[in-house]
Scaffold this motif. Sequence first.
Motif, PDB file in Angstrom:
ATOM      1  N   MET A   1       6.023   6.017  -4.551  1.00  0.00           N
ATOM      2  CA  MET A   1       6.158   4.590  -4.380  1.00  0.00           C
ATOM      3  C   MET A   1       5.555   4.146  -3.048  1.00  0.00           C
ATOM      4  O   MET A   1       4.928   3.098  -2.970  1.00  0.00           O
ATOM      5  CB  MET A   1       7.655   4.226  -4.466  1.00  0.00           C
ATOM      6  CG  MET A   1       7.910   2.764  -4.459  1.00  0.00           C
ATOM      7  SD  MET A   1       7.244   2.043  -5.955  1.00  0.00           S
ATOM      8  CE  MET A   1       7.604   0.361  -5.695  1.00  0.00           C
ATOM      9  N   LYS A   2       5.789   4.961  -1.982  1.00  0.00           N
ATOM     10  CA  LYS A   2       5.220   4.634  -0.677  1.00  0.00           C
ATOM     11  C   LYS A   2       3.694   4.688  -0.719  1.00  0.00           C
ATOM     12  O   LYS A   2       3.021   3.856  -0.113  1.00  0.00           O
ATOM     13  CB  LYS A   2       5.733   5.581   0.396  1.00  0.00           C
ATOM     14  CG  LYS A   2       7.166   5.354   0.775  1.00  0.00           C
ATOM     15  CD  LYS A   2       7.568   6.299   1.891  1.00  0.00           C
ATOM     16  CE  LYS A   2       9.018   6.143   2.254  1.00  0.00           C
ATOM     17  NZ  LYS A   2       9.410   7.033   3.342  1.00  0.00           N
ATOM     18  N   THR A   3       3.166   5.670  -1.424  1.00  0.00           N
ATOM     19  CA  THR A   3       1.724   5.822  -1.523  1.00  0.00           C
ATOM     20  C   THR A   3       1.100   4.619  -2.222  1.00  0.00           C
ATOM     21  O   THR A   3       0.063   4.110  -1.791  1.00  0.00           O
ATOM     22  CB  THR A   3       1.376   7.119  -2.293  1.00  0.00           C
ATOM     23  OG1 THR A   3       2.060   8.212  -1.701  1.00  0.00           O
ATOM     24  CG2 THR A   3      -0.105   7.388  -2.299  1.00  0.00           C
ATOM     25  N   LEU A   4       1.742   4.148  -3.257  1.00  0.00           N
ATOM     26  CA  LEU A   4       1.246   2.989  -3.981  1.00  0.00           C
ATOM     27  C   LEU A   4       1.274   1.744  -3.093  1.00  0.00           C
ATOM     28  O   LEU A   4       0.322   0.961  -3.078  1.00  0.00           O
ATOM     29  CB  LEU A   4       2.085   2.762  -5.240  1.00  0.00           C
ATOM     30  CG  LEU A   4       1.677   1.571  -6.109  1.00  0.00           C
ATOM     31  CD1 LEU A   4       0.273   1.787  -6.652  1.00  0.00           C
ATOM     32  CD2 LEU A   4       2.675   1.369  -7.227  1.00  0.00           C
ATOM     33  N   SER A   5       2.326   1.571  -2.317  1.00  0.00           N
ATOM     34  CA  SER A   5       2.416   0.423  -1.412  1.00  0.00           C
ATOM     35  C   SER A   5       1.327   0.473  -0.350  1.00  0.00           C
ATOM     36  O   SER A   5       0.695  -0.550  -0.051  1.00  0.00           O
ATOM     37  CB  SER A   5       3.786   0.406  -0.731  1.00  0.00           C
ATOM     38  OG  SER A   5       4.809   0.300  -1.679  1.00  0.00           O
ATOM     39  N   ILE A   6       1.101   1.630   0.216  1.00  0.00           N
ATOM     40  CA  ILE A   6       0.060   1.787   1.237  1.00  0.00           C
ATOM     41  C   ILE A   6      -1.320   1.545   0.630  1.00  0.00           C
ATOM     42  O   ILE A   6      -2.172   0.883   1.229  1.00  0.00           O
ATOM     43  CB  ILE A   6       0.151   3.181   1.894  1.00  0.00           C
ATOM     44  CG1 ILE A   6       1.432   3.265   2.716  1.00  0.00           C
ATOM     45  CG2 ILE A   6      -1.062   3.461   2.759  1.00  0.00           C
ATOM     46  CD1 ILE A   6       1.715   4.637   3.270  1.00  0.00           C
ATOM     47  N   LEU A   7      -1.534   2.040  -0.572  1.00  0.00           N
ATOM     48  CA  LEU A   7      -2.812   1.843  -1.252  1.00  0.00           C
ATOM     49  C   LEU A   7      -3.071   0.357  -1.525  1.00  0.00           C
ATOM     50  O   LEU A   7      -4.176  -0.153  -1.291  1.00  0.00           O
ATOM     51  CB  LEU A   7      -2.844   2.639  -2.560  1.00  0.00           C
ATOM     52  CG  LEU A   7      -4.120   2.542  -3.384  1.00  0.00           C
ATOM     53  CD1 LEU A   7      -5.286   3.140  -2.606  1.00  0.00           C
ATOM     54  CD2 LEU A   7      -3.958   3.238  -4.710  1.00  0.00           C
ATOM     55  N   VAL A   8      -2.040  -0.365  -1.960  1.00  0.00           N
ATOM     56  CA  VAL A   8      -2.185  -1.800  -2.234  1.00  0.00           C
ATOM     57  C   VAL A   8      -2.482  -2.554  -0.941  1.00  0.00           C
ATOM     58  O   VAL A   8      -3.336  -3.443  -0.902  1.00  0.00           O
ATOM     59  CB  VAL A   8      -0.916  -2.349  -2.933  1.00  0.00           C
ATOM     60  CG1 VAL A   8      -0.907  -3.864  -2.972  1.00  0.00           C
ATOM     61  CG2 VAL A   8      -0.804  -1.783  -4.336  1.00  0.00           C
ATOM     62  N   LEU A   9      -1.812  -2.212   0.138  1.00  0.00           N
ATOM     63  CA  LEU A   9      -2.056  -2.863   1.429  1.00  0.00           C
ATOM     64  C   LEU A   9      -3.472  -2.604   1.929  1.00  0.00           C
ATOM     65  O   LEU A   9      -4.125  -3.508   2.466  1.00  0.00           O
ATOM     66  CB  LEU A   9      -1.032  -2.408   2.460  1.00  0.00           C
ATOM     67  CG  LEU A   9       0.377  -2.987   2.286  1.00  0.00           C
ATOM     68  CD1 LEU A   9       1.321  -2.359   3.298  1.00  0.00           C
ATOM     69  CD2 LEU A   9       0.360  -4.485   2.426  1.00  0.00           C
ATOM     70  N   CYS A  10      -3.954  -1.386   1.759  1.00  0.00           N
ATOM     71  CA  CYS A  10      -5.320  -1.067   2.191  1.00  0.00           C
ATOM     72  C   CYS A  10      -6.351  -1.838   1.368  1.00  0.00           C
ATOM     73  O   CYS A  10      -7.338  -2.340   1.923  1.00  0.00           O
ATOM     74  CB  CYS A  10      -5.571   0.436   2.067  1.00  0.00           C
ATOM     75  SG  CYS A  10      -4.686   1.401   3.297  1.00  0.00           S
ATOM     76  N   VAL A  11      -6.141  -1.932   0.077  1.00  0.00           N
ATOM     77  CA  VAL A  11      -7.065  -2.679  -0.772  1.00  0.00           C
ATOM     78  C   VAL A  11      -7.046  -4.148  -0.390  1.00  0.00           C
ATOM     79  O   VAL A  11      -8.094  -4.798  -0.298  1.00  0.00           O
ATOM     80  CB  VAL A  11      -6.700  -2.485  -2.268  1.00  0.00           C
ATOM     81  CG1 VAL A  11      -7.446  -3.459  -3.155  1.00  0.00           C
ATOM     82  CG2 VAL A  11      -6.974  -1.054  -2.691  1.00  0.00           C
TER      83      VAL A  11
END
Length: 98
Positions: A1-11
């Motif tokens: 879940m953390k990885t997905l949040s970080i990925l969305v923020l980077c995009v």
Amino acid sequence: MKTLSILVLCVLASVCLYAEASTSAASDSDSPAGVFVEKDQASTVVRQKRAGTAPGDLTLTQLESLREVCELNEACDDMMDTNGIIAAYTAYYGPIPY
């Protein structure tokens, strides 16, 4: 879940940076960069309340707060009945703080 949040923020950050770079490259060189605008244009968008506002510009809440202050002083209360709240408050307490 953390990885997905970080990925969305980077995009999201990369999209914002790309959009800013493309709009700054497309804009002409005469217009100011960023959030800076001409003073005339800014004054039409943002109306600032001046220090010396006219008594007619006061809201009902502001007038009521002046009235409550003036009611505590018997002389100010009497003057308020005859001359009005603005004149009475100004005479006894000085300029209106709003």
